[in-house]
Scaffold this active site. Structure first.
Site, PDB file in Angstrom:
ATOM      1  N   HIS A   1      -8.846 -26.858  -8.228  1.00 28.56           N
ATOM      2  CA  HIS A   1      -9.852 -26.468  -7.240  1.00 28.56           C
ATOM      3  C   HIS A   1      -9.672 -24.977  -7.041  1.00 28.56           C
ATOM      4  CE1 HIS A   1     -12.577 -26.761  -3.848  1.00 28.56           C
ATOM      5  NE2 HIS A   1     -11.698 -26.205  -3.048  1.00 28.56           N
TER       6      HIS A   1
ATOM      7  N   ASP B   1     -12.826 -31.892  -9.735  1.00 29.73           N
ATOM      8  CA  ASP B   1     -12.425 -31.001  -8.651  1.00 29.73           C
ATOM      9  C   ASP B   1     -11.562 -31.767  -7.636  1.00 29.73           C
ATOM     10  OD1 ASP B   1     -13.788 -28.313  -7.000  1.00 29.73           O
ATOM     11  OD2 ASP B   1     -12.681 -29.844  -5.907  1.00 29.73           O
TER      12      ASP B   1
ATOM     13  N   SER C   1     -14.650 -22.398  -3.442  1.00 31.60           N
ATOM     14  CA  SER C   1     -14.688 -23.516  -2.500  1.00 31.60           C
ATOM     15  C   SER C   1     -15.804 -23.301  -1.474  1.00 31.60           C
ATOM     16  CB  SER C   1     -13.310 -23.659  -1.830  1.00 31.60           C
ATOM     17  OG  SER C   1     -13.215 -24.880  -1.152  1.00 31.60           O
TER      18      SER C   1
END
Ligand SMILES: *[C@@H]1O[C@H](CO)[C@@H](O)[C@H](O)[C@H]1NC(C)=O
Ligand SMILES: *[C@@H]1O[C@H](CO)[C@@H](O)[C@H](O)[C@H]1NC(C)=O
Ligand SMILES: *[C@@H]1O[C@H](CO)[C@@H](O)[C@H](O)[C@H]1NC(C)=O
Ligand SMILES: *[C@@H]1O[C@H](CO)[C@@H](O)[C@H](O)[C@H]1NC(C)=O
Ligand SMILES: *[C@@H]1O[C@H](CO)[C@@H](O)[C@H](O)[C@H]1NC(C)=O
Ligand SMILES: *[C@@H]1O[C@H](CO)[C@@H](O)[C@H](O)[C@H]1NC(C)=O
Length: 395
Positions: A341, A273, A176
């Site tokens: 994610h 995502d 991330s």
């Protein structure tokens, strides 16, 4: 605006119990503060010392190093950064002192076949700008440190004499906002290490797109511009990129910076995502009436028109990755079609009997094959809903 924090909390509380259940023997690793960071004012948002967690390698892996940037969104204005400074996202004072090392950080060969015996380090995230800022805000009552770039440098300096300076193999990874950090420090990382070391980088869910939202607003681009300005980031972006682009702050986006990075890269991302879906493609500001709420919670509830929009997002991601796919001989990729994610830190998605695969290869196998040059590994999944191996980790 604190893009992410709400999502991150929901996400973590949703998956945490599941993670605990399935790992009988969790590896917990102690936090190390970096006292020398104070001299260079390499401090967290609230002025606390930065930190990392190190678990030593052993055997054939004792000279190899895996560094992993923690993720957790960004803060792009004073209000959200002040809020963040009072939480674990902006201060080591509020962080857990013991971190679970799982997935790519696991020390168990059965769960992490290629990196289990390496030195593995988790770099805690407390600057709010993917370890790239260098500025300070100060008035009579308040000081906020935007020192991510300095924190990165301070942690590396702390690790070099502990063996990183003699590394034979190294991998810089992150998920991330941490995956995004790898793009901005990959070449830099290689420069700190011996010339003959094998240095590579892995971004997990860090390929954030410069994409317009469903109301055709450049929500993400505005967010990034304000972030770059607030935290003094532009000076730390790749110079060759900032020289080439008319708007140099766009070099914060991996799709523009990637071609200027020379170190071998592996890009792991879902084409759907969840974070990008919820915050870039369909941010709440672009869906005031909540038409997307059901679809956000469960892809099976999306209307055909919504699925079309999501397929468009996937195609834009693939288009942004096309030069890398076509031209990078040393690169690897794994772009799957799960609503997820971050897939390298959780055991369930990294390497297990029912982990996501493309052409029957798990993420751990694809990354390992690429790192050790065992196989060509640029994999793109077929479009949703064809993949039956997904863990759809929707908050
Ligand atoms: C954890 O780390 C801190 C600082 O690095 C150290 O002082 C402490 O003794 C460690 N605790 C354990 C149980 O290893
Ligand atoms: C490694 O993981 C496997 C699979 O979960 C487990 O059976 C084994 O006990 C673990 N080994 C160690 C040393 O924890
Ligand atoms: C200092 O800045 C903060 C953040 O903008 C603000 O909330 C606060 O009122 C300011 N204090 C003074 C004395 O100006
Ligand atoms: C790199 O060179 C140093 C010094 O010559 C040597 O000790 C080390 O083993 C080499 N590392 C690798 C990965 O070949
Ligand atoms: C577009 O997004 C920016 C940043 O979030 C916001 O300030 C602006 O009001 C938005 N414009 C429209 C038309 O929604
Ligand atoms: C910019 O490109 C030149 C020529 O390719 C290269 O030598 C230099 O290292 C690059 N600089 C950065 C910051 O990547």
């Amino acid at each position: 605006m604190n893009l992410a924090v709400a999502f991150a909390f929901v996400f973590l509380t949703t998956v945490a119990p599941w993670r605990v259940r399935s790992q009988e023997q969790r590896l917990l690793v102690n936090m190390t503060l970096v006292p020398n960071a104070r001299a260079s004012r390499a401090l967290c948002l609230d002025g606390s010392l930065p930190a990392y967690h190190l678990h030593r390698g052993f055997g054939a892996g004792q000279d190899n190093w895996l560094l992993q940037f923690e993720g957790g969104g960004w803060c792009n204005d004073l209000t959200s950064c002040l809020e963040r400074a009072k939480t674990r996202r902006g201060s080591t004072r509020y962080m857990t002192k013991w971190e679970v090392f799982s997935g790519i950080l696991s020390n168990n060969a059965t769960l992490n076949p290629d990196f289990y015996n390496w030195n593995r380090v988790k770099l805690r995230y407390c600057d709010g700008a993917s370890f790239t800022g260098d500025a300070v805000f100060s008035n009579r009552t308040t000081t906020l440190y935007f020192k991510g770039q300095k924190i990165w440098e301070a942690i590396i300096r702390d690790l070099l004499p502990q063996g990183l300076g003699k590394a034979r193999k190294a991998l810089l990874s992150g998920c991330s906002a941490g995956g995004l950090a790898t793009f901005h420090h990959c070449d830099d990382f290689a420069k700190y290490l011996p010339k003959n070391a094998s240095v590579k980088c892995l971004s997990d869910a860090g390929f954030f797109l410069d994409e317009r939202d469903i109301s055709l607003n450049h929500t993400m681009r505005y967010f990034v511009k304000s972030l770059v300005q607030l935290q003094g980031i532009e000076q730390n972006l790749n110079r060759n990129c900032t020289r080439a682009l008319y708007f140099p702050d766009l070099c914060f986006f991996p799709q523009y910076a990637l071609r200027y990075i020379s170190t071998p890269y592996f890009i792991l991302n879902s084409a759907y995502d969840v974070y990008q879906f919820h915050h870039i493609l369909v941010p709440p500001s672009a869906d005031m009436h909540g038409h997307w709420n059901r679809c956000k919670l469960n892809p099976a509830e999306c209307t055909p028109a919504q699925i079309n929009t999501l397929q468009g997002f996937r195609l834009h991601m693939l288009a942004a990755l096309r030069p890398f796919y076509m031209n990078s001989r040393i690169g690897g990729m794994f772009i799957n079609s799960c609503f997820a994610h971050c897939q390298s830190e959780l055991q369930e998605t990294w390497f297990g009997a029912d982990s996501p695969t493309i052409n029957e290869k798990t993420i751990a196998e694809a990354v390992g094959d690429w790192y050790f040059s065992r196989d060509r590994t640029k994999k793109i999944d077929c479009a949703y809903p064809c993949d039956a191996t997904c863990h759809n980790l929707i908050p």
